[in-house]
Design an enzyme around this catalytic site. Structure first.
Site, PDB file in Angstrom:
ATOM      1  N   THR A  37      -3.452  46.942 107.092  1.00 43.26           N
ATOM      2  CA  THR A  37      -4.519  47.583 107.869  1.00 43.26           C
ATOM      3  C   THR A  37      -5.250  46.474 108.630  1.00 43.26           C
ATOM      4  O   THR A  37      -4.736  45.371 108.757  1.00 43.26           O
ATOM      5  CB  THR A  37      -5.470  48.355 106.934  1.00 43.26           C
ATOM      6  OG1 THR A  37      -5.865  47.465 105.898  1.00 43.26           O
ATOM      7  CG2 THR A  37      -4.790  49.567 106.348  1.00 43.26           C
ATOM      8  N   THR A  40      -5.637  43.930 113.651  1.00 45.69           N
ATOM      9  CA  THR A  40      -4.417  43.327 114.200  1.00 45.69           C
ATOM     10  C   THR A  40      -3.251  44.320 114.307  1.00 45.69           C
ATOM     11  O   THR A  40      -2.617  44.394 115.365  1.00 45.69           O
ATOM     12  CB  THR A  40      -4.003  42.083 113.378  1.00 45.69           C
ATOM     13  OG1 THR A  40      -5.155  41.243 113.251  1.00 45.69           O
ATOM     14  CG2 THR A  40      -2.868  41.328 114.045  1.00 45.69           C
ATOM     15  N   ASP A  68      -3.544  47.451 100.379  1.00 44.32           N
ATOM     16  CA  ASP A  68      -4.822  47.439  99.677  1.00 44.32           C
ATOM     17  C   ASP A  68      -5.675  48.677  99.978  1.00 44.32           C
ATOM     18  O   ASP A  68      -5.378  49.445 100.892  1.00 44.32           O
ATOM     19  CB  ASP A  68      -5.602  46.155 100.011  1.00 44.32           C
ATOM     20  CG  ASP A  68      -5.556  45.801 101.502  1.00 44.32           C
ATOM     21  OD1 ASP A  68      -5.270  46.693 102.318  1.00 44.32           O
ATOM     22  OD2 ASP A  68      -5.805  44.636 101.837  1.00 44.32           O
ATOM     23  N   ASN A 150     -10.076  33.492 106.608  1.00 40.63           N
ATOM     24  CA  ASN A 150     -10.004  32.504 105.523  1.00 40.63           C
ATOM     25  C   ASN A 150      -8.606  32.475 104.898  1.00 40.63           C
ATOM     26  O   ASN A 150      -8.411  31.932 103.816  1.00 40.63           O
ATOM     27  CB  ASN A 150     -11.064  32.792 104.460  1.00 40.63           C
ATOM     28  CG  ASN A 150     -10.871  34.153 103.795  1.00 40.63           C
ATOM     29  OD1 ASN A 150      -9.932  34.888 104.113  1.00 40.63           O
ATOM     30  ND2 ASN A 150     -11.748  34.498 102.877  1.00 40.63           N
ATOM     31  N   HIS A 152      -6.852  35.093 103.920  1.00 41.05           N
ATOM     32  CA  HIS A 152      -6.488  36.130 102.941  1.00 41.05           C
ATOM     33  C   HIS A 152      -5.369  37.009 103.489  1.00 41.05           C
ATOM     34  O   HIS A 152      -5.294  37.270 104.689  1.00 41.05           O
ATOM     35  CB  HIS A 152      -7.700  36.923 102.433  1.00 41.05           C
ATOM     36  CG  HIS A 152      -8.325  37.890 103.380  1.00 41.05           C
ATOM     37  ND1 HIS A 152      -9.633  37.788 103.805  1.00 41.05           N
ATOM     38  CD2 HIS A 152      -7.835  39.016 103.970  1.00 41.05           C
ATOM     39  CE1 HIS A 152      -9.913  38.799 104.603  1.00 41.05           C
ATOM     40  NE2 HIS A 152      -8.837  39.559 104.728  1.00 41.05           N
ATOM     41  N   GLY A 154      -3.469  40.770 102.506  1.00 40.40           N
ATOM     42  CA  GLY A 154      -3.962  41.906 101.726  1.00 40.40           C
ATOM     43  C   GLY A 154      -5.432  41.596 101.491  1.00 40.40           C
ATOM     44  O   GLY A 154      -6.156  41.208 102.403  1.00 40.40           O
ATOM     45  N   GLU A 157      -7.987  36.831  98.256  1.00 42.86           N
ATOM     46  CA  GLU A 157      -8.911  35.840  98.795  1.00 42.86           C
ATOM     47  C   GLU A 157      -8.530  34.442  98.295  1.00 42.86           C
ATOM     48  O   GLU A 157      -7.725  34.313  97.359  1.00 42.86           O
ATOM     49  CB  GLU A 157     -10.341  36.181  98.327  1.00 42.86           C
ATOM     50  CG  GLU A 157     -10.842  37.543  98.794  1.00 42.86           C
ATOM     51  CD  GLU A 157     -11.325  37.546 100.254  1.00 42.86           C
ATOM     52  OE1 GLU A 157     -10.947  36.642 101.027  1.00 42.86           O
ATOM     53  OE2 GLU A 157     -12.076  38.469 100.610  1.00 42.86           O
ATOM     54  N   LYS A 215      -8.492  33.561 115.112  1.00 40.55           N
ATOM     55  CA  LYS A 215      -7.504  33.285 114.055  1.00 40.55           C
ATOM     56  C   LYS A 215      -6.864  31.908 114.219  1.00 40.55           C
ATOM     57  O   LYS A 215      -6.053  31.498 113.374  1.00 40.55           O
ATOM     58  CB  LYS A 215      -6.410  34.367 114.052  1.00 40.55           C
ATOM     59  CG  LYS A 215      -6.915  35.759 113.690  1.00 40.55           C
ATOM     60  CD  LYS A 215      -7.294  35.873 112.223  1.00 40.55           C
ATOM     61  CE  LYS A 215      -8.061  37.156 111.909  1.00 40.55           C
ATOM     62  NZ  LYS A 215      -7.255  38.356 111.979  1.00 40.55           N
TER      63      LYS A 215
HETATM   64  C1  GLP Z   1      -8.693  43.113 105.968  1.00 40.47           C
HETATM   65  C2  GLP Z   1      -7.366  43.595 105.358  1.00 40.47           C
HETATM   66  C3  GLP Z   1      -6.279  42.582 105.536  1.00 40.47           C
HETATM   67  C4  GLP Z   1      -6.232  42.156 106.995  1.00 40.47           C
HETATM   68  C5  GLP Z   1      -7.518  41.459 107.338  1.00 40.47           C
HETATM   69  C6  GLP Z   1      -7.589  40.926 108.748  1.00 40.47           C
HETATM   70  O1  GLP Z   1      -9.416  42.313 105.110  1.00 40.47           O
HETATM   71  N1  GLP Z   1      -7.475  43.916 103.967  1.00 40.47           N
HETATM   72  O2  GLP Z   1      -5.034  43.153 105.134  1.00 40.47           O
HETATM   73  O3  GLP Z   1      -5.139  41.324 107.238  1.00 40.47           O
HETATM   74  O4  GLP Z   1      -8.556  42.402 107.176  1.00 40.47           O
HETATM   75  O5  GLP Z   1      -8.085  41.904 109.593  1.00 40.47           O
HETATM   76  P1  GLP Z   1      -8.037  41.891 111.158  1.00 40.47           P
HETATM   77  O6  GLP Z   1      -6.634  42.173 111.530  1.00 40.47           O
HETATM   78  O7  GLP Z   1      -8.979  42.985 111.531  1.00 40.47           O
HETATM   79  O8  GLP Z   1      -8.497  40.552 111.606  1.00 40.47           O
END
Ligand code: GLP
Length: 262
Positions: A37, A40, A68, A150, A152, A154, A157, A215
């Site tokens: 989710t 991205t 998750d 950071n 992570h 899923g 952390e 990123k």
């Molecule tokens: C959340 C999700 C991650 C995702 C991350 C980055 O914390 N649990 O699976 O990779 O956000 O999100 P974004 O793609 O919005 O930067």
């Protein structure tokens, strides 16, 4: 071993990830996927949905698991990942609802089955049954991942053991802040259920997407740092078949821009 695919922008990244997914399910119709989710993968899902509406039976034999879900957030809450997946993918394709799995952060089914369990025990039982459900399919064929700033993956952390399995985790304050817009009522969840790093590494193939300048520092660490618990995504360097799709903005901090190898 990481294969890099560097593309111009977010649109190209979304198209490239969707092409991998669509090509895979076309050649392997009864495959099992692990899905992400976050913002991205939204473009990837949009591409998949528009391609599938032009085809017949895209997802009919596919099984999906999600990485998750927040603890305590019901599936119909607009900030939940159940809601995210329903609106971005599930309600637009012919995926059998019985084959799409997300961890249940309310452990409703477990509590119905075993009413004597307290909430914490029910959550732990939910995690164990999620791992068993993945195993029962024969394991994940392809995992698609985003990456937090950071590192992570899923909701694993920094500090997460590389051998970790599906479990309850406490979200980092920066992760809660990043996700606060999805909980406008002000109660950003403090915990989540996440597939572990070990669960992710057991996937046969892994595709990670990273887009945008925000990123870039994480992409640099992914490319250049030795794997350690400080930066969860670096665990992917221990896997034999990982493709990282990045757009140019996300490569800005790299000392050497990797040549696309796929
Ligand atoms: C959340 C999700 C991650 C995702 C991350 C980055 O914390 N649990 O699976 O990779 O956000 O999100 P974004 O793609 O919005 O930067």
């Amino acid at each position: 071993m990481i294969h890099w695919k560097v593309v111009d922008d977010y649109e190209a990244l979304s198209a490239a990830a969707a092409a991998i997914l669509l090509d895979w399910i076309e050649r392997n119709p009864s495959t099992t996927l692990l899905l992400p989710t976050g913002s991205t993968p939204e473009g990837m899902y949009a591409h998949v949905v528009s391609a599938c509406s032009a085809r017949y039976r895209c997802f009919s034999d596919v099984t999906t698991f999600n990485l998750d879900e927040y603890v305590g957030v019901p599936p119909d809450h607009p900030g939940s990942y159940h809601h995210y997946m329903r609106t971005r993918l599930f309600s637009h394709v012919d995926l059998d609802p019985g084959r799409s799995h997300l961890p249940d952060g309310t452990a409703t089914e477990v509590r119905r089955r075993e009413p004597e369990l307290d909430f914490e025990s029910a959550l732990r039982a939910e995690c164990a049954s999620y791992e068993r459900a993945i195993e029962a399919t024969g394991g994940i064929d392809v995992a698609f991942l985003g990456m937090g700033r950071n590192g992570h993956i899923g909701f694993n952390e920094p500090g997460s053991p590389f051998e970790s399995r599906t479990r309850i985790v406490t979200l980092h304050p920066s992760t809660r802040m990043a996700n606060a817009p999805f909980f406008p009522e002000g109660t950003v969840p403090e915990r989540a259920i996440t597939a572990g790093i070990g669960t992710i590494l057991d996937s046969r193939r892994i595709i990670l997407m990273a887009s945008g300048a925000a990123k870039a520092p994480a992409v640099k660490r992914l490319a250049e740092e030795a794997p350690s618990r400080d930066f969860p995504a670096a665990a992917l360097r221990l896997h034999g078949d990982v493709t990282v799709i990045v757009d140019r903005a996300a490569t800005a901090a790299l000392t050497v821009t990797p040549a696309s190898s796929r």
